[in-house]
Design an enzyme around this catalytic site. Structure first.
Site, mmCIF file in Angstrom:
data_model
loop_
_atom_site.group_PDB
_atom_site.id
_atom_site.type_symbol
_atom_site.label_atom_id
_atom_site.label_comp_id
_atom_site.label_asym_id
_atom_site.label_seq_id
_atom_site.Cartn_x
_atom_site.Cartn_y
_atom_site.Cartn_z
ATOM 1 N N GLY A 218 -11.604 -65.191 -2.729
ATOM 2 C CA GLY A 218 -10.396 -65.269 -1.907
ATOM 3 C C GLY A 218 -9.760 -63.897 -1.948
ATOM 4 O O GLY A 218 -10.428 -62.902 -1.700
ATOM 5 N N SER B 29 -17.055 -63.090 -5.942
ATOM 6 C CA SER B 29 -16.157 -62.254 -5.126
ATOM 7 C C SER B 29 -14.894 -61.858 -5.921
ATOM 8 O O SER B 29 -15.011 -61.116 -6.889
ATOM 9 C CB SER B 29 -15.834 -63.008 -3.841
ATOM 10 O OG SER B 29 -15.229 -62.180 -2.902
ATOM 11 N N ALA B 30 -13.708 -62.332 -5.552
ATOM 12 C CA ALA B 30 -12.496 -61.990 -6.308
ATOM 13 C C ALA B 30 -12.636 -62.384 -7.775
ATOM 14 O O ALA B 30 -12.180 -61.660 -8.671
ATOM 15 C CB ALA B 30 -11.281 -62.681 -5.698
ATOM 16 N N HIS C 55 -19.402 -57.656 -2.563
ATOM 17 C CA HIS C 55 -19.643 -57.543 -1.109
ATOM 18 C C HIS C 55 -19.962 -56.092 -0.742
ATOM 19 O O HIS C 55 -19.510 -55.600 0.298
ATOM 20 C CB HIS C 55 -18.424 -57.997 -0.296
ATOM 21 C CG HIS C 55 -17.997 -59.413 -0.502
ATOM 22 N ND1 HIS C 55 -18.642 -60.474 0.084
ATOM 23 C CD2 HIS C 55 -16.994 -59.961 -1.235
ATOM 24 C CE1 HIS C 55 -18.031 -61.599 -0.264
ATOM 25 N NE2 HIS C 55 -17.039 -61.315 -1.074
ATOM 26 N N GLU D 86 -24.240 -58.647 -1.303
ATOM 27 C CA GLU D 86 -24.207 -60.113 -1.170
ATOM 28 C C GLU D 86 -25.588 -60.705 -1.446
ATOM 29 O O GLU D 86 -26.567 -60.328 -0.794
ATOM 30 C CB GLU D 86 -23.728 -60.496 0.230
ATOM 31 C CG GLU D 86 -22.265 -60.111 0.448
ATOM 32 C CD GLU D 86 -21.749 -60.413 1.854
ATOM 33 O OE1 GLU D 86 -22.569 -60.789 2.726
ATOM 34 O OE2 GLU D 86 -20.532 -60.275 2.070
#
Lengths: 235, 235
Positions: free
Chosen positions: B90, B122-123, B159, B194
């Site tokens: 997020g 991700s985050a 990413h 990714e």
């Protein structure tokens, strides 16, 4: 008394630094020879001297010169005495941090409100909004605050990019990011595409350049505005 | 005692949430049925309940369940008692802010150091590095610090994206941004593409997945490392 250009980018693809906007800069800086340049955003980490040299190469085409604020002993006094001010792009966090470190926020607000012409590009445009919460930059330093100069009553997203539908990348689109911003903040955001700028003159804020801009208002569907649109009702 | 997966993304293009990594999660979460899920990063601003539901749909494929930390009265106790922890993606600023607000940083560091299996995407991977200074996210909130969990002795760039040579966009490439980071910081940065992840097991840090990763060390030319490479010498 405001007279401000808030440009998405310094450079459009295939063209030289500031080239696309030099005609308008001749008008913004009318009757002024030397402009105070604030190179704090340091694009690609170049030195303040190197950055000022790039600006001078562009300004020489319209018979202007730029003097870097880093060459003055007292940057607050330099701003107070400046005939016009240009803050260039680079990293918005680095720029904001340096403005706070040198205690320049209030002085910049005061002189620009009183009529000193101001040009911002990219990071130098981001800080014209209420906060830097809508920058695209990497947060490589931690500034004491995200509050910005507030020359306009909304936030700026420079280098605005439309979603690339053919991309396989799973990172968020710019539109998604700005929508997420509105889960925590209520001020409008204007996405300004490369080649566009806002001209702020007294109480008027007009979109200039050939492209539309994208406006994101809290709890509204985002929409496009055409060049020439007055944006002073946004807040 | 560490047992951590630091994944670039939750989802690869054309595939369902977490699908590409479910086999490895079966091993990471071996013998554990219920995982504590921390939904604070709120992708696209969805609620903590909605986000937890998405995770449960994926986890049901490997016979696991997720319970959102927001359903516990005392989040610190929830972390101390958790058999395993997943922090999803997020917005990294929103996530970091919420971790500080709930005073969870030190507790997370302690339990993961003591062997509680941890999955980040991700985050949730960004915060496994030393700081969040190399996130790609928009700074939509102002956290009290950019210091992160430090599960690995370097920074993460999830990413990771190679420069798009056909683009006319003038914003910085990811590589340029990370080089700018190194004008102000000295720790290495690993750009994880990714579909790749780091597996941290005790003192070993290994790149997994099919793709190479890009390593940025201070004052060195960036270089690629192959899947299977040990990265524990980096710091």
């Amino acid at each position: 008394m405001k007279n401000i250009i808030i440009a998405s980018t310094s450079t459009i693809h295939g063209s030289g630094y500031l080239d696309y906007i030099l005609d308008d800069l001749t008008i913004l800086f009318k009757g002024i020879k030397d402009i105070l340049f604030i190179p704090y955003a340091r694009p690609s980490g170049i030195s303040h001297d190197e950055y000022t040299k790039i600006v001078n190469t562009a300004f020489s085409k319209i018979d202007k010169t730029a003097t870097g604020i880093h060459t003055y002993e007292n940057p607050i006094e330099a701003i107070k005495k400046a005939k016009a001010i240009f803050i260039g792009g680079g990293n918005t966090f680095v720029l904001t941090n340096q403005l706070y470190k040198n205690d320049l926020i209030h002085t910049l607000q005061a002189v620009v409100k009183n009529g000193t012409p101001y040009l911002g590009t990219s990071a130098g445009s981001n800080i014209c909004g209420l906060t830097i919460n809508t920058t695209n930059d990497m947060p490589i330093v931690y500034p004491p605050s995200f509050k910005a100069l507030g020359f306009v009553p909304f936030n700026i997203n420079p280098h605005y990019l439309d979603p690339n539908k053919s991309s396989k990348h799973m990172g968020e689109t710019r539109e998604t990011r700005i929508k997420e911003f509105h889960n925590f903040n209520t001020q409008p955001v204007i996405g300004i595409r490369e080649g566009s700028w806002l001209h702020v003159k007294d109480y008027s804020i007009i979109l200039k350049g050939d492209l539309t801009a994208r406006v994101f208002e809290y709890n509204k569907v985002p929409y496009e505005v055409k060049p020439g649109t007055e944006l002073n009702q946004l807040k």
